[in-house]
Design a protein around this motif. Structure first.
Motif, short mmCIF file in Angstrom:
data_model
loop_
_atom_site.label_atom_id
_atom_site.label_comp_id
_atom_site.label_asym_id
_atom_site.label_seq_id
_atom_site.Cartn_x
_atom_site.Cartn_y
_atom_site.Cartn_z
N TRP A 172 1.07 10.94 3.05
CA TRP A 172 1.23 9.49 3.11
C TRP A 172 2.26 9.03 2.09
O TRP A 172 2.27 9.49 0.95
N ARG A 173 3.13 8.11 2.52
CA ARG A 173 4.15 7.55 1.64
C ARG A 173 4.18 6.02 1.81
O ARG A 173 3.80 5.50 2.85
N VAL A 174 4.68 5.36 0.78
CA VAL A 174 4.78 3.90 0.80
C VAL A 174 6.20 3.50 1.20
O VAL A 174 7.17 3.99 0.62
N PHE A 175 6.28 2.60 2.17
CA PHE A 175 7.59 2.12 2.62
C PHE A 175 7.94 0.76 2.04
O PHE A 175 9.12 0.44 1.88
N ALA A 176 6.94 -0.06 1.71
CA ALA A 176 7.24 -1.41 1.20
C ALA A 176 6.04 -1.93 0.42
O ALA A 176 4.88 -1.59 0.71
N ASP A 177 6.32 -2.78 -0.58
CA ASP A 177 5.30 -3.49 -1.34
C ASP A 177 5.47 -4.99 -1.11
O ASP A 177 6.59 -5.49 -0.95
N TYR A 178 4.35 -5.72 -1.14
CA TYR A 178 4.39 -7.17 -0.91
C TYR A 178 3.54 -7.86 -1.97
O TYR A 178 2.31 -7.73 -1.97
N GLY A 179 4.21 -8.59 -2.85
CA GLY A 179 3.51 -9.29 -3.91
C GLY A 179 3.60 -10.80 -3.82
O GLY A 179 2.75 -11.50 -4.36
N ARG A 180 4.63 -11.33 -3.16
CA ARG A 180 4.82 -12.79 -3.20
C ARG A 180 3.82 -13.52 -2.30
O ARG A 180 3.06 -14.35 -2.76
N ASN A 181 3.80 -13.23 -1.01
CA ASN A 181 2.81 -13.83 -0.10
C ASN A 181 2.55 -12.84 1.03
O ASN A 181 3.12 -12.95 2.11
N PRO A 182 1.71 -11.84 0.77
CA PRO A 182 1.46 -10.80 1.78
C PRO A 182 1.03 -11.39 3.11
O PRO A 182 0.15 -12.25 3.18
N LYS A 183 1.64 -10.91 4.17
CA LYS A 183 1.37 -11.42 5.52
C LYS A 183 0.60 -10.39 6.34
O LYS A 183 0.72 -9.20 6.11
N GLY A 184 -0.15 -10.89 7.28
CA GLY A 184 -0.80 -10.02 8.25
C GLY A 184 -2.30 -9.91 8.13
O GLY A 184 -2.95 -9.35 9.03
#
Length: 852
Positions: A172-184
């Motif tokens: 498993w690898r991380v493609f993106a991080d979301y800190g401002r306003n995570p969506k979904g």
């Protein structure tokens, strides 16, 4: 990879399933044997069979359509909204594997919070050279005004998300991080609800971990972050509104977490404190869960959009009077260029190895990486080094022509720190059900993390985005082909979890509701649009009922009057408005059809339905699921009519009747299921205003001038106003002018009469909210009383009387006065209740402590 012979024999539905070569298959090993944690699902799928699976897929699609789950409901492009697509087969993760993923997610959230705490605080990472200065000061996600601004409870990230994928080796690898306003998160919850309903036995049999406890932890953290430490703080979700592509989940989460959904126009800052503008007064807000970008939060400080921001919010945050989650400035962790530095940073902060490695990324801010990217640009994918923009996805260097490549290299040489690159890759694949069978699709998993009691907790589910095309996944969820629910299995029996047992505290019992002015305005106009739509549908249906293939239009006087009314309300297309009385009736049917379904013509039925949906979406958190489902059916009738090439009167009449029935169902839900608060009052006022104006219009167009076929015209008038049955039951005679006018204008017992609308409006205005004690009636109370008194004192004989030139002058003056006063009343309500900005003196009177 194909299945072995035994597998094909035992699993006919999977006989044609084949994952791309050199990719990791989630469901089957390389020799075609089902993985242990996928086995129960695969067996169940085979037992259900193709026909049953397709039936359940249709159920899921209908459920999603009824719930109105879409991306970009009312985008500026004017295109049809994109429906949300849910795969019938979930993405399955074993409990053992989830434990490793969960640990990595928690560690990564802690790491990102530590990075934010340093760059907005002591900045030791920069001073010690651990982090290059370009990644901070060259990063438009770093907001310098937020330096030294303390976050709520000392934590920057209370809510965090990350995209992960499995590479070809199964890691498993991380493609993106979301800190401002995570969506979904809202879409993930909707996926879980829908799939558990259409596959209930499969869901229970697989012992899937429940998700309610995660949402309870998220809500508890929001409550605890309140700066005033109240047990019942006011928490609001700040949304960009219906134009946002994620507005569905904003409304969904507000309802699920019992929070207040607001837009920037609902809020105001006074003396560095944030308030919600309600009809009654200003209500203090303690916590904001923001769903807008950092730079859009305060147009006075940041370079964002003033339309979405709240002027003064930054200073309220800096003063410690409001908690904003996530803290302003957290968008800095949405920076792909941080990937190469995260292992070292993890060792620096925690003395631990990074549990979830990131995508192997080359940051062009380092000379060696820049040189390599220049020399191998045809083999790499290029992306911005900082947080991703809507218009920016990932650029494949091998797809560039010579001029584009030259321009890209020039920009890269000028500011190399703004670019990053990586080798193209493919994610693992998972089985996906289509109506033709099972296919393999690539998958990205978006996981969600929330702060909880000093650490973090991970949602044992998530949003899986799938596509047969990797480029669609790189571009973002808006263009991906679909989504999956993520099922995390449990080794132990799973019990029922709900938010309700934890919401046990009840404050002071009261029956009033603090309705934001914007919500009241939208509810008023929703009532008006619904009534306007119903009137238009009844007019069209009356026209259809009076025409058949043998009818000549010039032989039907009431049809001409009905068409005149439709024309006056701009409900007919231009070429129908100028239609000759001798025009072929079959052609006229097609013209009527186009007037109903043509969205480009302002005032058409399709246009009115658009306005109903747009206004309803703005108050979606105030409408029940049943009410929203009913409104969704309005468009379905138009779609059915639009799909038919050869249209006759039966098709048109069926479409109109279905829509009128849907509106009647909504009215029933509205009257029987809505508490009699201010929201109900404003929506009903909108309906009464519009219905009163519609009655005035119909009587003006049909009864002012005396004509020979008056009985037929009166019959048509009673039919459009849904009063025919009442008239015949009451009088049992031929239709005459005096009793018809009495029933439609002066009878306060008839809910379709003008007097009934005036009486209801008069009752409503007496209960409108006021922030002061009044010794006399308000202007709108006096006006409604004046209109109602005029109707009560009207002389029916004078109203029906005809002058020597065949005109009912008294009736005409009566209707003109009512038309003018109804419009004036509408303006009064808007001015006095829906666009009020409290003066400083009024504010200080309400909140004397704010002056301290």
């Amino acid at each position: 990879m194909g299945l072995n012979a035994a597998s094909v024999e035992n699993r006919p539905l999977f006989s044609g399933y084949k994952a791309p070569q050199s990719t990791y298959c989630e469901a089957f090993s390389t020799d075609g044997i089902a993985r242990e944690h996928w086995q129960p699902l695969i067996d169940t799928v085979e037992q259900l069979g193709k026909d049953e699976l397709n039936r359940r897929l249709n159920q899921a699609q209908q459920k999603i359509e009824d719930d109105g789950v879409t991306y970009n409901l009312f985008g500026d492009s004017g295109e049809q909204e994109r429906p949300w697509e849910l795969d019938l087969l979930p993405f399955v993760i074993s409990s053992q594997e989830w434990s490793r993923i969960e640990k990595g997610c928690v560690q990564r959230a802690r790491l990102m919070d530590a990075i934010l705490d340093d760059v907005y605080g002591a900045q030791s990472l920069l001073k010690q050279g651990i982090l290059p200065a370009e990644l901070v000061y060259g990063n438009h996600g770093f907001l310098y005004p937020c330096h030294s601004v303390p976050p709520p409870k000392g934590r920057y990230l209370s809510f965090y998300a990350l995209d992960i994928y499995r590479d070809n080796q199964g890691a498993w690898r991380v493609f993106a991080d979301y800190g401002r306003n995570p969506k979904g998160l809202g879409f993930a919850l909707e996926n879980r609800i829908v799939l558990s309903q259409v596959l209930p036995r499969v869901y229970r049999k697989n012992e899937v971990q429940r998700v309610a406890s995660f949402f309870q932890n998220l809500r508890d953290e929001l409550v605890a972050s309140s700066p005033r430490h109240r047990e019942d703080p006011r928490i609001a979700i700040l949304s960009a509104g219906p134009a946002s592509e994620n507005y569905f989940e904003h409304a969904f989460l507000a309802r699920y977490l019992t929070l207040t959904l607001v837009e920037s126009g609902d809020l105001t800052v006074r003396d560095k404190r944030l308030f919600l503008k309600t009809l009654r007064t200003l209500e203090p807000v303690d916590v904001i869960l923001r769903c807008i970008a950092d730079a859009d939060c305060d147009p006075l400080v940041f370079n964002g959009s003033g339309r979405m921001g709240v002027p003064g919010l930054y200073h309220a945050v800096r003063s410690g009077n409001i908690a904003v989650t996530n803290a302003l400035g957290t968008c800095m962790v949405d920076t792909p260029a941080l990937f190469p530095f995260l292992p070292k940073l993890c060792r620096h902060f925690f003395n631990e190895e990074l549990a979830l490695p990131s995508l192997d990324l080359l940051w062009c801010g380092e000379d060696s990486n820049l040189q390599y990217v220049r020399n191998h640009i045809d083999e790499l994918c290029i992306m911005p080094a900082f947080h991703r923009q809507k218009t920016m996805p990932v650029f494949a260097g091998y797809g560039f022509d010579r001029e584009t490549k030259k321009l890209l290299l020039a920009r890269m040489n000028a500011r190399p720190y703004r670019f990053a690159a990586f080798q193209p890759f493919t994610t693992s694949t998972a089985p996906s059900w289509t109506k033709t069978g099972i296919v393999a699709k690539h998958a990205f998993l978006r996981l969600f993390v929330a702060a909880s009691q000093g650490s973090y907790t991970v949602l044992p589910a998530g949003l899986c985005r799938i596509s047969t095309n990797m480029d669609a996944l790189f571009a973002g969820s808006r263009t991906a082909a679909g989504s999956k629910d993520i099922w995390v299995l449990s080794e132990e029996p799973v019990g029922t979890v709900s938010l309700l047992p934890n919401l046990h505290r009840i404050g002071d019992i009261h029956r009033r509701s603090d309705l934001p002015s914007r919500v009241a305005d939208n509810l008023l106009w929703l009532g008006r649009y619904l009534e306007r739509l119903e009137g238009a549908l009844r007019l069209f249906r009356s026209v259809v009922w009076r025409l058949d293939d043998e009818t000549e239009m010039h032989q039907n006087r009431e049809v001409e009057i009905l068409i005149e009314m439709l024309t006056h309300q701009h409900l007919l297309l231009p070429y129908v408005r100028g239609l000759s009385p001798d025009e072929d009736v079959g052609a006229f049917a097609r013209f009527i059809r186009n007037s109903i379904i043509n969205a480009q013509d302002e005032g058409s039925i399709k246009d009115l339905i658009y306005h109903v949906h747009r206004t309803a979406a703005a108050v979606r958190d105030r409408l029940s699921w049943d009410a929203w489902s009913v409104l969704s059916r309005l468009e379905q009738a138009c779609k059915t009519l639009r799909s038919r090439e050869n249209v006759d009167w039966v098709d048109v009449e069926q479409c109109l009747s279905e829509q009128i029935t849907s509106l009647s169902a909504f009215s029933g839900l509205f009257m029987e299921s809505t508490t009699r608060g201010q929201g109900w009052r404003f929506m009903d006022m909108g309906r009464r205003l519009e219905r009163g104006a519609f009655i005035v219009l119909l009587v003006q167009k049909s009864m002012i001038k005396q004509v020979e076929e008056e009985e037929r015209i009166l019959e048509c008038l009673l039919e459009v106003l849904d009063s025919s049955m009442t008239y015949r039951a009451r009088y049992r005679t031929s239709i005459q002018v005096a009793p018809a006018l009495d029933l439609l204008l002066l009878d306060e017992s008839n809910p379709r009469s003008l007097a009934f609308q005036l009486m209801t409006l008069s009752s409503h205005v007496e209960h409108l909210p006021r922030g002061y004690t009044r010794p006399f009636s308000t202007s709108e109370e006096r006006l409604t009383l004046e209109m109602l008194t005029t109707a009560r004192l009207a002389d029916l004989e004078k109203l029906r009387s005809v002058s020597s030139v065949g005109v009912r002058n008294v009736l005409n003056r009566f209707l003109e006065e009512m038309e003018k006063n109804l419009e004036f009343f509408s303006q009064m309500v808007t001015q006095n209740y829906l666009s009020r900005i409290p003066t400083t003196q009024h504010f200080n009177t309400l909140f004397p402590e704010a002056r301290k």
